[in-house]
Design a protein around this motif. Structure first.
Motif, PDB file in Angstrom:
ATOM      1  N   GLY A 103     -22.589 -57.612   5.817  1.00  0.00           N
ATOM      2  CA  GLY A 103     -23.526 -57.922   4.903  1.00  0.00           C
ATOM      3  C   GLY A 103     -24.525 -58.829   5.375  1.00  0.00           C
ATOM      4  N   TYR A 104     -24.334 -59.487   6.550  1.00  0.00           N
ATOM      5  CA  TYR A 104     -25.299 -60.750   6.949  1.00  0.00           C
ATOM      6  C   TYR A 104     -26.759 -60.305   6.943  1.00  0.00           C
ATOM      7  N   GLN A 105     -26.846 -59.175   7.606  1.00  0.00           N
ATOM      8  CA  GLN A 105     -28.244 -58.677   7.830  1.00  0.00           C
ATOM      9  C   GLN A 105     -29.042 -58.395   6.506  1.00  0.00           C
ATOM     10  N   ARG A 121     -20.319 -46.757   5.846  1.00  0.00           N
ATOM     11  CA  ARG A 121     -19.243 -45.480   5.695  1.00  0.00           C
ATOM     12  C   ARG A 121     -17.855 -46.124   5.840  1.00  0.00           C
ATOM     13  N   ILE A 122     -17.835 -47.456   5.923  1.00  0.00           N
ATOM     14  CA  ILE A 122     -16.303 -47.985   5.899  1.00  0.00           C
ATOM     15  C   ILE A 122     -16.316 -48.726   4.376  1.00  0.00           C
ATOM     16  N   GLU A 123     -15.166 -48.310   3.635  1.00  0.00           N
ATOM     17  CA  GLU A 123     -15.211 -48.736   2.321  1.00  0.00           C
ATOM     18  C   GLU A 123     -14.716 -50.134   2.233  1.00  0.00           C
ATOM     19  N   TYR A 145     -21.649 -46.536  -0.791  1.00  0.00           N
ATOM     20  CA  TYR A 145     -20.809 -45.939   0.325  1.00  0.00           C
ATOM     21  C   TYR A 145     -21.113 -44.411   0.565  1.00  0.00           C
ATOM     22  N   ALA A 146     -21.601 -44.124   1.734  1.00  0.00           N
ATOM     23  CA  ALA A 146     -21.999 -42.959   2.182  1.00  0.00           C
ATOM     24  C   ALA A 146     -22.280 -42.966   3.664  1.00  0.00           C
ATOM     25  N   ASP A 147     -22.807 -41.558   4.104  1.00  0.00           N
ATOM     26  CA  ASP A 147     -22.868 -41.786   5.575  1.00  0.00           C
ATOM     27  C   ASP A 147     -24.537 -41.763   5.599  1.00  0.00           C
ATOM     28  N   GLY A 148     -24.652 -42.998   6.255  1.00  0.00           N
ATOM     29  CA  GLY A 148     -26.362 -43.407   6.271  1.00  0.00           C
ATOM     30  C   GLY A 148     -27.209 -42.392   6.932  1.00  0.00           C
ATOM     31  N   GLN A 149     -26.775 -41.717   7.615  1.00  0.00           N
ATOM     32  CA  GLN A 149     -27.729 -40.767   8.339  1.00  0.00           C
ATOM     33  C   GLN A 149     -28.401 -39.990   7.653  1.00  0.00           C
ATOM     34  N   GLN A 150     -28.162 -39.838   6.211  1.00  0.00           N
ATOM     35  CA  GLN A 150     -28.611 -38.923   5.312  1.00  0.00           C
ATOM     36  C   GLN A 150     -29.847 -39.921   4.458  1.00  0.00           C
ATOM     37  N   LEU A 225     -23.282 -45.351  15.627  1.00  0.00           N
ATOM     38  CA  LEU A 225     -23.549 -44.588  14.373  1.00  0.00           C
ATOM     39  C   LEU A 225     -22.701 -43.463  14.232  1.00  0.00           C
ATOM     40  N   LEU A 226     -21.808 -43.160  13.296  1.00  0.00           N
ATOM     41  CA  LEU A 226     -20.869 -42.296  13.361  1.00  0.00           C
ATOM     42  C   LEU A 226     -20.985 -41.365  12.151  1.00  0.00           C
ATOM     43  N   PRO A 227     -20.545 -40.283  12.046  1.00  0.00           N
ATOM     44  CA  PRO A 227     -20.906 -39.170  10.946  1.00  0.00           C
ATOM     45  C   PRO A 227     -19.526 -39.368   9.800  1.00  0.00           C
TER      46      PRO A 227
HETATM   47  N1  SAH Z   1     -25.484 -55.039   9.694  1.00  0.00           N
HETATM   48  C1  SAH Z   1     -24.289 -55.645  10.070  1.00  0.00           C
HETATM   49  C2  SAH Z   1     -23.636 -55.238  11.520  1.00  0.00           C
HETATM   50  C3  SAH Z   1     -23.541 -53.854  11.622  1.00  0.00           C
HETATM   51  S1  SAH Z   1     -22.300 -53.355  12.659  1.00  0.00           S
HETATM   52  C4  SAH Z   1     -23.965 -56.887   9.645  1.00  0.00           C
HETATM   53  O1  SAH Z   1     -24.948 -57.646   9.295  1.00  0.00           O
HETATM   54  O2  SAH Z   1     -22.912 -57.221   9.669  1.00  0.00           O
HETATM   55  C5  SAH Z   1     -22.658 -51.423  12.194  1.00  0.00           C
HETATM   56  C6  SAH Z   1     -22.142 -50.791  10.879  1.00  0.00           C
HETATM   57  O3  SAH Z   1     -22.628 -49.571  10.830  1.00  0.00           O
HETATM   58  C7  SAH Z   1     -20.660 -50.899  10.914  1.00  0.00           C
HETATM   59  O4  SAH Z   1     -20.251 -51.428   9.637  1.00  0.00           O
HETATM   60  C8  SAH Z   1     -20.421 -49.168  11.048  1.00  0.00           C
HETATM   61  O5  SAH Z   1     -19.245 -48.987  10.056  1.00  0.00           O
HETATM   62  C9  SAH Z   1     -21.504 -48.948  10.228  1.00  0.00           C
HETATM   63  N2  SAH Z   1     -21.932 -47.307  10.271  1.00  0.00           N
HETATM   64  C10 SAH Z   1     -21.911 -46.673  11.254  1.00  0.00           C
HETATM   65  N3  SAH Z   1     -22.174 -45.488  11.393  1.00  0.00           N
HETATM   66  C11 SAH Z   1     -22.697 -45.304   9.878  1.00  0.00           C
HETATM   67  C12 SAH Z   1     -23.146 -44.219   9.251  1.00  0.00           C
HETATM   68  N4  SAH Z   1     -23.370 -43.095   9.531  1.00  0.00           N
HETATM   69  N5  SAH Z   1     -23.474 -44.620   7.820  1.00  0.00           N
HETATM   70  C13 SAH Z   1     -23.404 -46.030   7.434  1.00  0.00           C
HETATM   71  N6  SAH Z   1     -23.099 -47.164   8.057  1.00  0.00           N
HETATM   72  C14 SAH Z   1     -22.586 -46.715   9.219  1.00  0.00           C
END
Ligand code: SAH
Length: 230
Positions: A103-105, A121-123, A145-150, A225-227
């Motif tokens: 959450g820092y960024q 994507r990781i709850e 909480y979702a796949d961010g690719q969308q 980035l993972l699906p």
């Molecule tokens: N911005 C974060 C650092 C990101 S690490 C910070 O400031 O701490 C990358 C993050 O992207 C991880 O938490 C990982 O779970 C997430 N991620 C990877 N693939 C994703 C996807 N498809 N959708 C959403 N999040 C994803």
């Protein structure tokens, strides 16, 4: 807030404002010049976004593990990507971040934008990040909480999109959710490079009236980035 939790937020010793100011000076030496970004880094208590056991390293210019195989980015990269997203503007309207992580960024972006929409994507990571936003009073961050690719279609178009995980290529859905004139910043695997490579190029893609323009910043190293959901 009581005295001890105030002190917790403000930080002491290695997590004090002095350590944060020292980090800001280091970022300036490395070429970060946007005062709004430097201010946001000076204000954001990074030690509250990592495990307490590692908080003495919070204001070192390094990435750190945040559990579940993920990392909080190096402050220099957070600053560099924020600066690239702003592109000299003092302030952006709606911004989308993919990969909330700690959450820092998002917390830094919350000081530079009207509203931040962030997807993870990781709850368990998202739950923890939400608690941090709440306790810091960052009420302009919205999470999903979702796949961010969308992306986040119902909130599009965005004035900026930041991807904080390494992608083989920028997902087309994200480009479609950029407003005209807005920029997307993302670490992208090199063309022809291995998908498992730990080095990516930081790309800046600007949506123009009739297409997209691309430029390249430095090499970076992000988790992939993972699906799907986890
Ligand atoms: N911005 C974060 C650092 C990101 S690490 C910070 O400031 O701490 C990358 C993050 O992207 C991880 O938490 C990982 O779970 C997430 N991620 C990877 N693939 C994703 C996807 N498809 N959708 C959403 N999040 C994803």
């Amino acid at each position: 807030m009581n005295g001890s939790s105030k002190q917790h937020h403000r930080g002491v010793g290695m997590t004090s404002q002095r350590s944060r100011d020292r980090l800001v000076r280091r970022l300036q030496e490395q070429g970060i010049s946007n005062p709004v970004v430097l201010d946001a880094i000076a204000t954001t208590p990074r030690h509250l976004f990592i495990d307490e056991a590692m908080s003495s390293h919070a204001y070192e210019n390094t990435s750190l593990p945040i559990g579940l195989g993920q990392t909080i980015s190096q402050p220099y990269i957070v600053a560099r990507m924020s600066e690239a997203l702003l592109d000299g503007q003092p302030w952006l309207d709606k911004v989308l971040e993919i990969g909330t992580g700690s959450g820092y960024q998002a917390a830094v972006l919350a000081l530079l934008c009207k509203r931040v929409f962030t997807v993870e994507r990781i709850e368990p990571l998202l739950r923890q990040a939400r608690r941090r936003f709440h306790s810091l009073g960052l009420h302009n961050i919205f999470t999903r909480y979702a796949d961010g690719q969308q992306g986040w279609l119902s909130q599009a178009p965005f004035a900026g999109i930041m991807v904080t995980a390494a992608c083989p290529q920028v997902p087309a859905e994200l480009l479609q959710q950029l407003a005209v004139g807005a920029r997307l910043v993302a670490p992208v695997n090199r063309p022809g490079g291995l998908e498992t490579s730990t080095v990516q190029q930081l790309l800046v893609i600007t949506r123009t009236q009739d297409g997209f323009e691309q430029s390249q910043l430095e090499d970076v190293s992000f988790v992939p980035l993972l699906p799907g959901l986890s």
